[in-house]
Design a protein around this motif. Structure first.
Motif, short mmCIF file in Angstrom:
data_model
loop_
_atom_site.label_atom_id
_atom_site.label_comp_id
_atom_site.label_asym_id
_atom_site.label_seq_id
_atom_site.Cartn_x
_atom_site.Cartn_y
_atom_site.Cartn_z
N THR A 191 0.85 -1.21 0.00
CA THR A 191 0.00 0.00 0.00
C THR A 191 0.89 1.26 0.00
O THR A 191 0.75 2.11 0.89
CB THR A 191 -0.92 0.03 1.24
N PRO A 192 1.78 1.39 -0.98
CA PRO A 192 2.74 2.51 -0.93
C PRO A 192 2.09 3.89 -0.96
O PRO A 192 2.55 4.80 -0.26
CB PRO A 192 3.62 2.28 -2.17
N ASP A 193 1.02 4.06 -1.73
CA ASP A 193 0.39 5.39 -1.83
C ASP A 193 -0.32 5.76 -0.53
O ASP A 193 -0.21 6.90 -0.07
CB ASP A 193 -0.59 5.43 -3.01
N ALA A 194 -1.02 4.78 0.04
CA ALA A 194 -1.72 5.04 1.31
C ALA A 194 -0.70 5.35 2.41
O ALA A 194 -0.95 6.19 3.29
CB ALA A 194 -2.57 3.83 1.69
N LEU A 195 0.45 4.68 2.35
CA LEU A 195 1.51 4.93 3.35
C LEU A 195 2.00 6.38 3.24
O LEU A 195 2.07 7.10 4.24
CB LEU A 195 2.67 3.95 3.14
N ALA A 196 2.30 6.81 2.02
CA ALA A 196 2.80 8.18 1.80
C ALA A 196 1.77 9.21 2.26
O ALA A 196 2.12 10.22 2.90
CB ALA A 196 3.15 8.37 0.33
N GLU A 197 0.52 8.94 1.97
CA GLU A 197 -0.55 9.86 2.36
C GLU A 197 -0.67 9.96 3.89
O GLU A 197 -0.82 11.04 4.45
CB GLU A 197 -1.86 9.34 1.76
N TRP A 198 -0.59 8.80 4.55
CA TRP A 198 -0.69 8.78 6.02
C TRP A 198 0.47 9.54 6.66
O TRP A 198 0.27 10.29 7.62
CB TRP A 198 -0.73 7.33 6.50
N ILE A 199 1.67 9.38 6.12
CA ILE A 199 2.84 10.09 6.68
C ILE A 199 2.62 11.60 6.57
O ILE A 199 2.81 12.35 7.54
CB ILE A 199 4.14 9.67 5.95
N GLU A 200 2.18 12.03 5.40
CA GLU A 200 1.97 13.46 5.16
C GLU A 200 0.89 14.01 6.11
O GLU A 200 1.07 15.06 6.74
CB GLU A 200 1.55 13.67 3.70
N THR A 201 -0.23 13.30 6.21
CA THR A 201 -1.33 13.74 7.07
C THR A 201 -0.90 13.76 8.54
O THR A 201 -1.21 14.70 9.29
CB THR A 201 -2.54 12.78 6.92
N SER A 202 -0.16 12.72 8.95
CA SER A 202 0.29 12.65 10.35
C SER A 202 1.16 13.85 10.68
O SER A 202 1.01 14.47 11.74
CB SER A 202 1.10 11.36 10.57
N GLU A 203 2.09 14.17 9.79
CA GLU A 203 2.97 15.34 10.00
C GLU A 203 2.15 16.60 10.16
O GLU A 203 2.37 17.40 11.07
CB GLU A 203 3.91 15.51 8.80
N LYS A 204 1.18 16.78 9.27
CA LYS A 204 0.34 18.00 9.29
C LYS A 204 -0.42 18.10 10.60
O LYS A 204 -0.67 19.18 11.09
CB LYS A 204 -0.66 17.97 8.13
N HIS A 205 -0.80 16.94 11.16
CA HIS A 205 -1.61 16.94 12.39
C HIS A 205 -0.78 16.94 13.66
O HIS A 205 -1.31 16.78 14.75
CB HIS A 205 -2.59 15.76 12.37
N GLY A 206 0.54 17.05 13.53
CA GLY A 206 1.38 17.28 14.72
C GLY A 206 2.12 16.09 15.29
O GLY A 206 2.67 16.18 16.39
N VAL A 207 2.16 14.97 14.55
CA VAL A 207 2.97 13.84 15.02
C VAL A 207 4.44 14.28 15.08
O VAL A 207 4.91 15.03 14.22
CB VAL A 207 2.76 12.63 14.06
N ARG A 208 5.16 13.85 16.13
CA ARG A 208 6.56 14.30 16.33
C ARG A 208 7.58 13.24 15.91
O ARG A 208 8.75 13.55 15.73
CB ARG A 208 6.81 14.63 17.80
N CYS A 209 7.15 11.99 15.88
CA CYS A 209 8.08 10.95 15.39
C CYS A 209 7.26 9.72 14.96
O CYS A 209 6.07 9.61 15.29
CB CYS A 209 9.10 10.55 16.47
#
Ligand code: RP5
Length: 164
Positions: A45-63
């Motif tokens: 699921t490479p595209d879903a993975l990339a999308e989740w990383i981007e969204t997580s960063e935007k929502h304030g995940v620190r690591c």
């Protein structure tokens, strides 16, 4: 008010990794650190993975904590997509007992680091504790909880009796 937005993103290559990775989620919960746990794969699921990383960063995940087994490229792929710290946990694998996961995760070429932990449950829990230690640098509450955790652990070891 307690924070509910995830500070740590936990990703694993398969739902079959959850037995081990629940140790990371549980450890974070003990410190009151909200996390978002997902099964997403670098190759399935490479595209879903990339999308989740981007969204997580935007929502304030620190690591991110990334776990995978076999040819465990997931953590490296996550690290390629973010400049946030990526903590890798090699999963025990069926035929090589996780040595394949460990070596493929720890041997990152220069430039894109993955902080790699032990194979299995200890690695999962320690990755969470390391994430807590990073968060403690800028959060006095988390820092206090980490001090208390260490004190409890020390007392438990010192008061433990060996069997007769
Ligand atoms: C990896 O392959 C996963 O992280 C898991 O550890 C391993 C086996 O996955 P399943 O076949 O159980 O889905 O991608």
């Amino acid at each position: 008010m307690a924070r509910t937005k995830p500070l740590v993103g936990i990703v694993m290559g398969s739902t079959s990794d959850w037995d081990v990775m629940s140790h990371a989620a549980r450890q974070l919960k003990e410190f009151g650190v909200p996390c978002d746990s997902r099964a997403l794969s670098a190759h399935r699921t490479p595209d879903a993975l990339a999308e989740w990383i981007e969204t997580s960063e935007k929502h304030g995940v620190r690591c991110f904590i990334a776990a995978a087994g076999g040819a465990a490229h997931l953590a490296g792929v996550v690290a390629a997509k973010t400049t946030l710290p990526v903590l890798g946990v090699p999963m025990p694998s069926k035929y090589l007992q996780g040595m394949d996961s460990l070596l493929s995760m720890v041997q990152m070429p220069k430039g894109i680091p993955v902080a790699t932990f032990a194979i299995g449950e200890a690695g999962a829990a320690n990755a969470a504790l390391f994430a807590v230690a990073m968060l403690a640098l800028s959060d006095v509450n988390i820092a206090r909880k980490l001090e208390e955790f260490r004190e409890r652990q020390t007392r438990a070891v010192l008061s433990a009796k060996l069997p007769e």
